[in-house]
Design an enzyme around this catalytic site. Structure first.
Site, short mmCIF file in Angstrom:
data_model
loop_
_atom_site.label_atom_id
_atom_site.label_comp_id
_atom_site.label_asym_id
_atom_site.label_seq_id
_atom_site.Cartn_x
_atom_site.Cartn_y
_atom_site.Cartn_z
N LYS A 233 0.82 -1.22 0.00
CA LYS A 233 0.00 0.00 0.00
C LYS A 233 0.85 1.26 0.00
O LYS A 233 0.50 2.25 -0.65
CB LYS A 233 -0.99 0.00 1.17
CG LYS A 233 -0.41 -0.08 2.56
CD LYS A 233 -1.52 -0.12 3.60
CE LYS A 233 -0.95 -0.23 5.01
NZ LYS A 233 -0.23 -1.49 5.22
N GLU A 259 5.66 6.22 9.23
CA GLU A 259 6.38 4.97 9.47
C GLU A 259 7.78 4.99 8.89
O GLU A 259 8.71 4.40 9.45
CB GLU A 259 5.59 3.80 8.87
CG GLU A 259 6.14 2.43 9.21
CD GLU A 259 5.27 1.32 8.67
OE1 GLU A 259 5.17 0.28 9.33
OE2 GLU A 259 4.68 1.50 7.59
#
Length: 472
Positions: A233, A259
């Site tokens: 993704k 992240e």
């Protein structure tokens, strides 16, 4: 030299005194009278005033605001007759406010004070600008007082301040009243362009054939891209972001990477754009042509307007504040967030995770509407998505609020085990599906893609031929 204690002795009352904020706020009574008088003698002037001043506190004098509001309330039922001083006075009398505005004589005086409505635009501009100045003063004064006596979190205070400033900016924009005839003509033109596939009527192109289902990424929409971990993704989001920022009509985009560090994000963008593998650099197996492709990709990315924020575990209020700055300073036309479950909500300690996600998704949708840009947010699917069946909406973690707030939910699906058996230098593509599970303004369905793990890149399956696949 004053003592330190005196530095902290300032109170809201003394602050107002020091800034001299107790004096009358900016206003022009003659311009207000001219606007109301012109509205009574010219329907066109009334239409212009309704469009320009239909916000709270447009008039400084309360009596003038009451009269304007009465005209606005009557206009839907009476049309142009609502500006007649007799009908207006009767309406104010029945509502018990006639004497409050100065009686019938004052209403007649307003109409007689303006011989012509030719200068209505100039009058309106004076009244509107003074109203904006008053709102700015009120916002700044309230901000100062709240800062001295702050009983809420600073992040919430900042978010509220920025939101009020945006509201003030909107006061200075006016829209004309519209009749349906030209709107119908515009709609027909839009539909014709839609049939012809004209890119001007679509949202921002993702660069993938899924645009035919979702009509691109549209301003104000919340687009959720969901998948299980390690499905790709982030790679697909980066591909879409690069397609928008480096497409035929490149536009600025903002990317919140919660992240992955910004440097690693850029490395992935370079390798994906150049169609080379990072392992080729590590293993020193990169060919001369691969190096030239890398340099070309770097040159393309240098020219792209991509704004990255890699703050980890960012608070939703801080994210919204930074998004506003991205919009103001860099003019971003799309915002990507990787990913939703890493955003922190500003709730009390006893709040459930569902409540936190509800606050986050609602805030992201509000942000999309406020900034008038598409917001693409990545989200995780729960483990049930791996139990034999294709993933669906109910597999979204804390799915209720996300399903409700999202305009489009796209679920990325592929067989992860096939990648595990693939060699590191294998350039073959793996089958993938982009499932449009929700589409508020269009159809749902599935778009086939090919994923190239070596380059962290997705391609339209229908457009890939053997010549498009790099040498292994």
């Amino acid at each position: 030299m004053p003592s330190p204690s005196n530095d902290h002795a300032t109170t809201p009352a003394t602050t107002v005194s020091l800034l001299n904020l107790d004096r009358p706020k900016p206003h022009n009574p003659e311009a207000e009278i001219a606007v109301l008088g012109a509205m009574m003698i010219s329907p066109d002037a009334a239409t212009a005033a309704f469009s320009s001043l239909k916000f709270e506190g447009a008039f400084y004098r309360p009596a003038h605001q009451i009269i304007f509001d009465a005209m606005l309330a009557l206009s839907a039922d009476k049309g142009n007759a609502s500006m007649d001083p007799v009908i207006l006075a009767d309406h104010l009398e029945r509502s018990g406010r006639l004497e409050e505005v100065g009686g019938r004589s004052y209403i007649v005086q307003l109409m007689d004070s303006v011989p012509t409505a030719a200068n209505i635009d100039h009058y309106l501009d004076i009244v509107r600008q003074n109203a904006v100045l008053r709102r700015i003063i009120s916002t700044c004064t309230d901000t100062i007082i709240h800062c001295y006596d702050c009983d809420e979190d600073v992040h919430q205070l900042l978010d509220g301040i920025e939101q009020r400033i945006f509201e003030v900016s909107g006061m200075n924009e006016s829209k004309d009243l519209l009749t349906i005839q030209p709107l119908v003509e515009d709609a027909v033109t839009y539909l014709e362009k839609l049939i012809d596939g004209n890119p001007d009527v679509l949202g921002l192109s993702t660069g993938y054939e899924v645009d035919r289902m979702i009509s691109g990424l549209r301003p104000g929409d919340l687009f959720v891209l969901a998948a299980r971990p390690s499905i790709g993704k982030t790679a697909l989001a980066l591909n879409i972001a690069a397609n928008i920022a480096m497409g035929a009509k490149p536009v600025p985009i903002g990317f919140f990477s919660l992240e992955m560090p910004a440097q690693q994000l850029v490395l992935r963008l370079i390798c994906s754009t150049a169609r080379v593998s990072l392992s080729e650099f590590r293993n020193k197996t990169l060919s001369n042509s691969g190096w030239m492709d890398t340099l070309r990709a770097c040159d393309m990315l240098r020219k792209a307007n991509i704004v990255i924020d890699d703050t980890g575990a960012i608070d939703i209020l801080e994210l919204r504040a930074k998004a506003r700055r991205m919009s103001n300073k860099h003019g971003v036309k799309a915002i990507f967030i990787d990913y939703l479950q890493l955003v922190r909500a500003h709730t009390n300690r006893n709040a459930s995770r569902e409540n936190e996600v509800s606050q986050i998704s609602g805030a992201l949708k509000a942000m999309a509407k406020e900034l008038s840009v598409p917001v693409v947010v990545l989200a995780q699917l729960n483990r049930q998505a791996e139990q034999g069946e294709k993933p669906k909406l109910s597999h979204l973690r804390e799915s209720g609020a996300i399903e409700q707030d999202a305009d489009v939910v796209a679920i990325l699906h592929r067989e992860r085990e096939k990648q595990l058996s693939q060699k590191e230098d294998d350039g073959a593509g793996l089958d993938a599906e982009l499932i449009i599970a929700k589409n508020r303004n269009g159809s749902t369905g599935t778009q086939e893609l090919l994923f190239f793990p070596r380059f962290t890149r997705f391609e339209n399956k229908s457009r890939i031929s053997e010549a498009d696949i790099p040498d292994q």
